[in-house]
Enzyme design. Structure first.
Site, PDB file in Angstrom:
ATOM      1  N   HIS A 304       0.864  -1.180   0.000  1.00  0.00           N
ATOM      2  CA  HIS A 304       0.000   0.000   0.000  1.00  0.00           C
ATOM      3  C   HIS A 304       0.905   1.235   0.000  1.00  0.00           C
ATOM      4  CE1 HIS A 304      -2.786   3.020   1.749  1.00  0.00           C
ATOM      5  NE2 HIS A 304      -3.776   2.212   1.404  1.00  0.00           N
ATOM      6  N   ASP A 381       2.934  -4.670   8.046  1.00  0.00           N
ATOM      7  CA  ASP A 381       1.688  -3.916   7.896  1.00  0.00           C
ATOM      8  C   ASP A 381       0.540  -4.923   7.982  1.00  0.00           C
ATOM      9  OD1 ASP A 381      -0.598  -2.652   7.010  1.00  0.00           O
ATOM     10  OD2 ASP A 381       0.258  -1.934   5.119  1.00  0.00           O
ATOM     11  N   GLN A 384      -4.620  -5.326   6.632  1.00  0.00           N
ATOM     12  CA  GLN A 384      -5.552  -6.215   5.947  1.00  0.00           C
ATOM     13  C   GLN A 384      -5.548  -7.629   6.509  1.00  0.00           C
ATOM     14  OE1 GLN A 384      -7.753  -5.200   3.758  1.00  0.00           O
ATOM     15  NE2 GLN A 384      -6.949  -3.131   3.522  1.00  0.00           N
ATOM     16  N   LYS A 407     -10.634  -0.790  10.142  1.00  0.00           N
ATOM     17  CA  LYS A 407     -10.759  -1.957   9.261  1.00  0.00           C
ATOM     18  C   LYS A 407     -11.167  -3.214  10.019  1.00  0.00           C
ATOM     19  CE  LYS A 407      -7.336  -0.197   5.961  1.00  0.00           C
ATOM     20  NZ  LYS A 407      -8.243   0.157   4.858  1.00  0.00           N
ATOM     21  N   CYS A 545      -4.774   2.826  -3.686  1.00  0.00           N
ATOM     22  CA  CYS A 545      -3.551   3.248  -2.983  1.00  0.00           C
ATOM     23  C   CYS A 545      -2.462   2.194  -3.090  1.00  0.00           C
ATOM     24  CB  CYS A 545      -3.847   3.566  -1.519  1.00  0.00           C
ATOM     25  SG  CYS A 545      -4.853   5.039  -1.282  1.00  0.00           S
TER      26      CYS A 545
END
Length: 584
Positions: A304, A381, A384, A407, A545
């Site tokens: 991202h 990261d 997700q 999220k 993104c």
């Protein structure tokens, strides 16, 4: 439950449900042995039930017979007296010397097929790791980044020539039962007020934009209202009852985050605005003091923008170099290409756990272990992954892990940064102000210990309390159960979408979650999005993104439906029906 590894994929039979293959017409066939643990998230080589031709995925290829001697097969996390629980690192694997390749304007790059040599990498079992002595500068050139980053050059990310699925009739995949564990999805949807309110035109809302943000359960909404109605105060140092109540709620939320992701304790959790701020904090507070001109930072081509731009800014500030690990045509990072990026100048690795465009579950445990074996710290990261997979940060082994609250069914403007005790102690303050200091004079300031050192000023107290409520709610739903249902729903959606003439799904990694990004021949993505919006279907259209990821496929934008446990097979059917109306 039959889960022998923290990252093991749940078996629907553990929840009283049939497996998808049990619902298909049966034919006489050879029965494959059931693996002891569904640990493909830790190491895909341990998942023989996936009919994956590993010989096509770079030089890091293992046949079924190889599994018996694979160094990290069946490894379980163990406690090390020198640090937190870690998954044993695989044996270090050196990349092959790249074979000469014909010049081509294509973004596709064939995978080297030469036999790799392992001799130059250090033994991972050493307690004092050091770089080996190499014979000449040319030896180090084997590690040089073949795709150097340059601010002045247009960057492309080669991907390999892994064969795409054969065209023809799509795989038949039945609609999964609308159950999360034993909980009916209809009952869970009742927890989300917005899912039960019609749109202004009277249509029901079909929320398939979960990778952008999730909807919020009533438990989170009511907790925020409760905080503002009866607990609102600034935290810490207050001399009154409300300050004590607010402080207790804020710190309890920190402890909830720590438990949810398997951190050693709440002192390892820093509240931030979200994943973006967390990655910027790591870049400036931890990585920047380690850098000199020419030092290197490794990311992947799946990132991202939030895991690209902070490193670009850091490179401009310090003269550091960014290296990019490419992925293959299915969307999985090529481990051998990743490994050959490391040199003695490598200072940090930052990688996505799950691609927000392709849904690929990255082999984070293996990649982190490799970097760690060479003394290189890492960040993951998890924006997700946390909403869709069970996560244990100690087993992952990274120095940092970050995610956003919005999220994972929590409020916007709040997120969490996990750091090991050593990493947080080493990192410099990110911002200065109140709350992060122990003593201030005009001559010097003494900072508080982590996590307070990184939380200058009045924090987002309500957001933290709401995030804690979201994680408690999700835990009650069942993270593993939700993951199993979402996996079945994604397979069902992709099987039906694949049947639409001209529709191409982007990303075919065998291990993916939540996302089914696609394009449709003869239709612009904006046209598709507008058409679906008229049917009440909310999803994302654009570059998401992650422009470098899409450009590796020759695309500037795509359509991205993304799923959560509150979505239903009927909503998938409506998505497919609406898209099919545009097929030429």
């Amino acid at each position: 439950m039959t889960i022998n590894n923290w990252l093991a994929w749940p078996d629907p039979r553990d929840f009283g449900l049939p497996r998808p293959e049990d619902l298909l017409p049966t034919e006489p066939q050879e029965t494959k042995p059931e693996p002891e643990a569904r640990a493909w998230l830790a190491d895909p080589r341990l998942a023989p039930e996936f009919d994956l031709n590993l010989s096509k995925i770079g030089s890091l290829a293992f046949s079924q017979s190889d599994l018996a001697t694979t160094p990290n097969q069946g490894v379980k996390p163990t406690i090390s007296p020198q640090g937190p629980p870690l998954t044993q690192a695989p044996q270090a694997i050196a990349p092959p010397k790249p074979s000469p390749e014909p010049a081509s304007s294509s973004a596709l790059a064939p995978i080297p097929t030469s036999t790799p040599s392992w001799s130059w990498l250090p033994d991972l079992e050493r307690t004092n790791l050091s770089w080996p002595a190499l014979d000449s500068p040319q030896d180090w050139s084997l590690l040089a980044n073949q795709f150097p980053y340059s601010l002045s050059q247009e960057q492309t990310y080669p991907i390999s020539t892994v064969s795409a699925p054969k065209s023809g009739s799509p795989e038949i995949y039945p609609a999964p039962p609308a159950l999360v564990g034993l909980k009916p999805v209809a009952d869970l949807r009742a927890d989300f007020p917005i899912l039960n309110r019609p749109l202004p035109d009277g249509r029901p809302l079909i929320w398939l934009d979960n990778a952008a943000t999730s909807q919020k359960p009533r438990a989170v909404i009511e907790r925020l209202v409760q905080y503002y109605e009866s607990e609102n105060s600034n935290v810490h140092r207050g001399a009154h009852a409300l300050a004590d109540i607010a402080t207790e709620a804020y710190e309890r939320a920190r402890a909830t985050v720590a438990r949810f992701i398997g951190a050693p304790g709440p002192e390892n959790i820093v509240f931030v605005r979200g994943t973006t701020e967390a990655l910027n904090l790591i870049a400036q507070a931890f990585v920047r003091p380690r850098l000199s001109p020419g030092d290197e930072i490794i990311v992947t081509a799946l990132e991202h923008h939030a895991n690209i731009v902070p490193w670009q800014m850091l490179a401009q500030q310090t003269g550091a170099v960014i290296k990019v690990a490419p992925f293959d045509a299915s969307g999985q990072v090529i481990f051998s290409r990743y490994a050959e990026l490391f040199t003695p100048r490598t200072r940090f690795v930052s990688l996505a756990h799950v691609s927000n465009v392709l849904g690929t579950v990255v082999n984070a445990t293996e990649m982190v272990a490799f970097a760690r074996s060479l003394g290189v710290p890492t960040a993951i990261d998890g924006a997700q992954s946390v909403p869709h997979l069970p996560v244990n940060v100690q087993a992952l082994g990274a120095d940092f892990f970050v995610f956003s609250g919005h999220k994972i069914f929590g409020p916007t403007g709040i997120g969490a940064l996990y750091g090991t005790t050593e990493a947080l102690q080493e990192a410099q303050p990110y911002q200065g102000g109140g709350s992060m200091i122990a003593d201030v004079t005009f001559e010097k300031t003494i900072y508080r210990d982590p996590p307070d050192k990184f939380e200058a000023g009045t924090p987002n107290i309500a957001g933290a309390v709401g995030l804690g409520a979201a994680l408690e709610y999700f835990s009650q739903v069942g993270v593993a159960e939700a993951a199993a249902y979402e996996d079945a729903l994604l397979k069902y959606a992709e099987a039906k979408l694949s049947a639409i003439p001209g529709l191409k799904i982007i990303g075919s990694a065998p291990h993916k979650v939540s996302v089914s990004t696609f394009t449709l021949a003869g239709r612009s993505n904006e046209e598709i999005g507008a058409h679906l919006a008229k049917a009440g279907i909310a999803l994302r259209v654009g570059h998401h993104c992650a422009q470098p990821t899409l450009r590796a496929f020759g695309l500037e934008s795509a359509v991205r439906p993304s799923f959560a446990f509150y979505n239903t097979p009927e909503e998938v059917d409506q998505l497919v029906e609406s898209v099919a109306q545009l097929a030429l």
